[in-house]
Design an enzyme around this catalytic site. Structure first.
Site, PDB file in Angstrom:
ATOM      1  CG  ASP A 189      -2.324   0.585   0.802  1.00 39.28           C
ATOM      2  OD1 ASP A 189      -2.344   1.739   0.359  1.00 39.28           O
ATOM      3  OD2 ASP A 189      -3.356  -0.100   0.933  1.00 39.28           O
ATOM      4  CG  HIS A 260      -4.416   2.044  -2.067  1.00 36.78           C
ATOM      5  ND1 HIS A 260      -4.427   2.903  -0.997  1.00 36.78           N
ATOM      6  CD2 HIS A 260      -5.716   1.853  -2.401  1.00 36.78           C
ATOM      7  CE1 HIS A 260      -5.673   3.205  -0.684  1.00 36.78           C
ATOM      8  NE2 HIS A 260      -6.479   2.595  -1.525  1.00 36.78           N
ATOM      9  CD  GLU A 324     -10.069   3.588  -0.827  1.00 36.74           C
ATOM     10  OE1 GLU A 324     -10.910   4.113  -0.084  1.00 36.74           O
ATOM     11  OE2 GLU A 324      -8.981   3.140  -0.408  1.00 36.74           O
TER      12      GLU A 324
HETATM   13  C1  ACM Z   1     -11.074  -0.758   0.939  1.00 32.74           C
HETATM   14  O1  ACM Z   1     -11.562  -0.725   2.081  1.00 32.74           O
HETATM   15  N1  ACM Z   1     -10.467   0.301   0.433  1.00 32.74           N
HETATM   16  C2  ACM Z   1     -11.176  -1.945   0.109  1.00 32.74           C
END
Ligand code: ACM
Ligand code: ZN
Length: 752
Positions: A189, A260, A324
């Site tokens: 991440d 990420h 995201e």
């Molecule tokens: C997430 O909670 N961004 C998958």
């Protein structure tokens, strides 16, 4: 006479040690007999054939660790004092069925396969007394059991905070002890890359360290400037995978793409659209530095990483993230735009879909399948992809309708980083998710036909670790909610019953203590609720405790504490504190400041109910209950409408003169919380003919992103007030959670 006394003593002894049956997850069928079987140091475990030593070893390790002894194993048949492990054909479509027969002289455990025997062992462990003893009496019982769902998962984010291999093993034991079978390991991440990749050593040399971490809840109170590092070597990964496999737990690695990606980009800046420089993030949220999807060398990199990941993890599924991913960098990147053009893609969403599809093709060519967060639906789902539905159940429902495999992980029910108690005093994220909400989650959506429901493979709880920096906090966050999840994932729907589960909780708490594991005692918190007074003259403050024989005392009513026995009548602004005592020891407290106004305690109705994860306290009434939140973390009060508008109708009972309506709301973009785009107030004397008296889009901060939107108008007499709050809509590009619905939170409407 002596013999008679002795008989009583023996009877009560076995009665005391053979505890009440409290198996979590609840088995399909339990028939309790009379009497007990006692495991002692001379009990033997008998089994033959391969595959059963995992079960024997697990039982022995558990006995040794908790009770200080273990048992000999044998292949010889014995009539007495023996635990027999065996295979038997059982008819359940999902692997793991077993049965147990405990008689006075033996324990017989049969599984449909080795996994089934292992689950039988987990049940046997839960028949053991929670009091430490060398003589372990277990009740005579016949149990038949089988799992409901094939995917029973628990996730862990090790990027935001790192957990070492010893703890990961403990975590896998937690999974196994609950008959869960998937460990989703979130390894990469923005805040750290945590898995060694031999071909790209900088991923761990550079990407596994950040130069500091924000202090407190975002936006935080500065940065601790402490270098924070951690990663797993490939040898350690192999060790974890083996450890899990011995416990019938499949490890699912997650390598995040295309978003990420800050830690990867910092290690190899050519992977990003601008070439950097980048840095491993020191704060939380969603960042616009993502893998460049226009660059073929990005795909080469991702494929090389996947090659090493596939060699380490035998799982059918490889998690590719997909959540995201802001599109801001792609919009400005010539390479990404060329990719869009050359492939006739409509926009950046289709570029995301292109990326996932291309990686799917590669992963499929290696004989594996991909699973990703529900954003992978955007721009079209890759042909064989499985979906984890996290932003509610919508993504999962859509994917199941398209006949894709789905794992349900909605924030609303199974995000264990959310607060489990009202007035949580440690920093947490998200909404309010008490154990009862987790327990009552039903993973098969009503919107699906029985045929479509077959694509719901199972359910998983997730824990993101922004605010969970050590094992004690992690254990606190997951327990007891992970025990509730186990029952959702395993038990037949008709065996699931909250009040029966509640009876088992005290025993389960003792098990956590045996495991030397931390857990939340929120279940025992004093439950304070504000109710309308029947006579419509003020409020009632009601207090409840799960402790039998507790004493509650109230401070704030006069000069001295008074003993609570009925709800406290509140008719003026006052601060009250309730203290709960167990044998004169303070065990729980609650404080409430009351702010009364003309709307307080009156009748209120809402056109749209609030969302499950932001229920407030007492539904619509929470908007006029005289309680005003001073911080967001106080989950008592906030009612939330992610994506929706609020329309409230208040009946004051009679005409009142009014000149000001205030709504108390929250604006914290990092948490996706947006104050309404505007608030409009209408009044009426007859409840039918409403006129608008004003509208405002001005949000005035009081403290910590919390504040007011106030509509003032010339004094008007009216009995009915209608308040409309317009949701800010879809979160714009560049903000955390772009593309998602803004969460609108309101905790009070005040009339003067
Ligand atoms: C997430 O909670 N961004 C998958
Ligand atoms: Zn690019």
């Amino acid at each position: 006479m002596r013999i008679f006394l002795l008989a009583i003593a023996l009877h009560s002894c076995s009665f005391l040690t053979a505890q009440q049956i409290a198996i979590i997850p609840q088995p399909a069928s339990v028939i309790v007999g009379k009497g007990s079987f006692t495991i002692n140091a001379s009990t033997q475990i008998k089994f033959e054939g391969s595959g059963l030593e995992n079960s024997a070893n697990f039982l022995n390790d558990y006995l040794k660790k908790i009770y200080g002894f273990n048992l000999a194993t044998t292949t010889k048949s014995a009539q007495k004092n023996v635990i027999v492990l065996n295979y038997e054909r059982m008819d359940n479509p999902i692997a793991g069925a077993y049965r147990i027969d405990v008689t006075g002289s033996s324990v017989y455990i049969a599984g449909d396969n080795a996994e089934g025997v292992f689950y039988g062992i987990q049940t046997l462990i839960q028949l053991l007394p929670v009091e430490l003893s060398k003589s372990l009496a277990i009740p005579q019982v016949k149990i038949e059991d089988h799992p409901r769902f094939a995917w029973r998962g628990l996730h862990l984010d090790v990027s935001r905070h790192f957990f070492d291999v010893d703890f990961i093993k403990k975590y896998i034991d937690f999974i196994a002890l609950h008959k869960l079978n998937y460990f989703h390991w979130h390894l990469t991440d923005d805040q750290g890359w945590r898995i060694e990749i031999k071909k790209y050593p900088k991923l761990t040399e550079t990407g596994s360290c950040r130069d500091g971490t924000i202090i407190g809840r975002y936006p935080g109170k500065g940065n601790d400037s402490i270098r924070y590092c951690g990663y797993y070597t490939q040898d350690q990964v192999r060790e974890v995978v083996k450890y899990a496999s011995d416990r019938y737990v499949t490890v699912i690695p997650e390598i995040e793409m295309p978003g990420h990606a800050s830690a990867a980009l910092t290690s190899y800046p050519y992977l990003g659209c601008t070439g950097g420089p980048y840095h491993v993030q020191q704060t939380w949220g969603v960042f616009s530095d993502v893998f460049c999807a226009g660059n073929d060398s990005t795909f080469q990199f991702l494929q090389d990483v996947i090659d090493e990941v596939i060699a380490l993890f035998p799982s059918k599924y490889i998690h590719v993230g997909g959540d995201e991913c802001p599109k801001t960098a792609w919009k400005k990147c010539p390479k990404c735009q060329k990719r869009i053009h050359d492939n006739n893609l409509k926009d950046e969403h289709e570029l995301q879909s292109y990326t996932i599809r291309r990686m799917e093709k590669y992963i499929n060519s290696k004989g594996r399948q991909i699973i990703g967060w529900d954003e992978i639906l955007e721009g079209g789902l890759a042909p064989n992809a499985a979906v984890m539905s996290w932003r509610g159940e919508k993504g999962g429902i859509a994917a199941a309708k398209e006949h894709h495999t789905v794992v349900m992980t909605p924030t609303t029910y199974v995000y264990l980083d959310y607060a489990q108690k009202r007035n949580e005093d440690s920093v947490v994220i998200g909404g309010f998710l008490p154990i009862e909400t987790v327990y009552n989650y039903e993973p098969l959506p009503k919107e699906l036909t029985p045929e479509e429901q077959k694509y719901i493979f199972g359910v998983q709880a997730n824990i993101w670790t922004e605010y969970t920096g050590n094992p004690a906090k992690l254990e606190y966050m997951i327990f007891p909610r992970a025990s509730a999840l186990a029952e959702v994932a395993w038990s037949p729907k008709e065996q699931r019953n909250w009040s029966e589960f509640e009876k088992k909780l005290p025993v389960q708490f003792k098990r956590y203590e045996l495991w030397k594991t931390n857990y939340s005692k929120a279940y025992y918190d004093l439950k304070a609720s504000i109710l309308p007074d029947e006579n419509n003259s003020g409020l009632l403050w009601k207090l409840e405790t799960k402790f039998p024989n507790a004493q509650i005392k109230i401070d704030g009513l006069g000069n001295s504490s008074s003993l609570y026995n009925t709800p406290v009548h509140v008719t003026q602004n006052v601060s009250l504190t309730a203290n709960c005592y167990l044998q004169n020891q303070l065990v729980s407290s609650a404080t409430q400041n009351f702010y009364l106004n003309k709307a307080t305690g009156k009748k209120i109705t809402l056109t749209n109910p609030p969302a499950v994860e932001f229920p407030g306290n007492g539904g619509a009434f929470g908007l006029i209950n005289g309680a005003v939140s001073k911080k967001y973390g106080n989950f008592s009060e906030w009612l939330g409408w992610p994506g929706g508008d609020m329309e409230a109708l208040i009946d004051l009972g009679k005409d009142e003169s009014l000149s000001k309506i205030n709504i108390h709301t929250l604006d914290q973009k990092r948490g996706r919380f947006y104050a309404p785009s505007y608030v409009e107030v209408f009044v009426s004397s007859n409840g039918t003919d409403f006129k608008s008296v004003g509208k405002t889009s001005s949000f005035v901060v009081d403290q910590d992103n919390i504040g007011d939107m106030t509509v003032t108008f010339a004094t008007t007499a009216a009995r009915y007030i209608k308040v409309f709050a317009k949701n800010a809509g879809t979160i714009p590009e560049g903000q955390p959670g772009a593309g998602n619905a803004a969460r609108m939170l309101i905790d009070e409407i005040q009339a003067e």
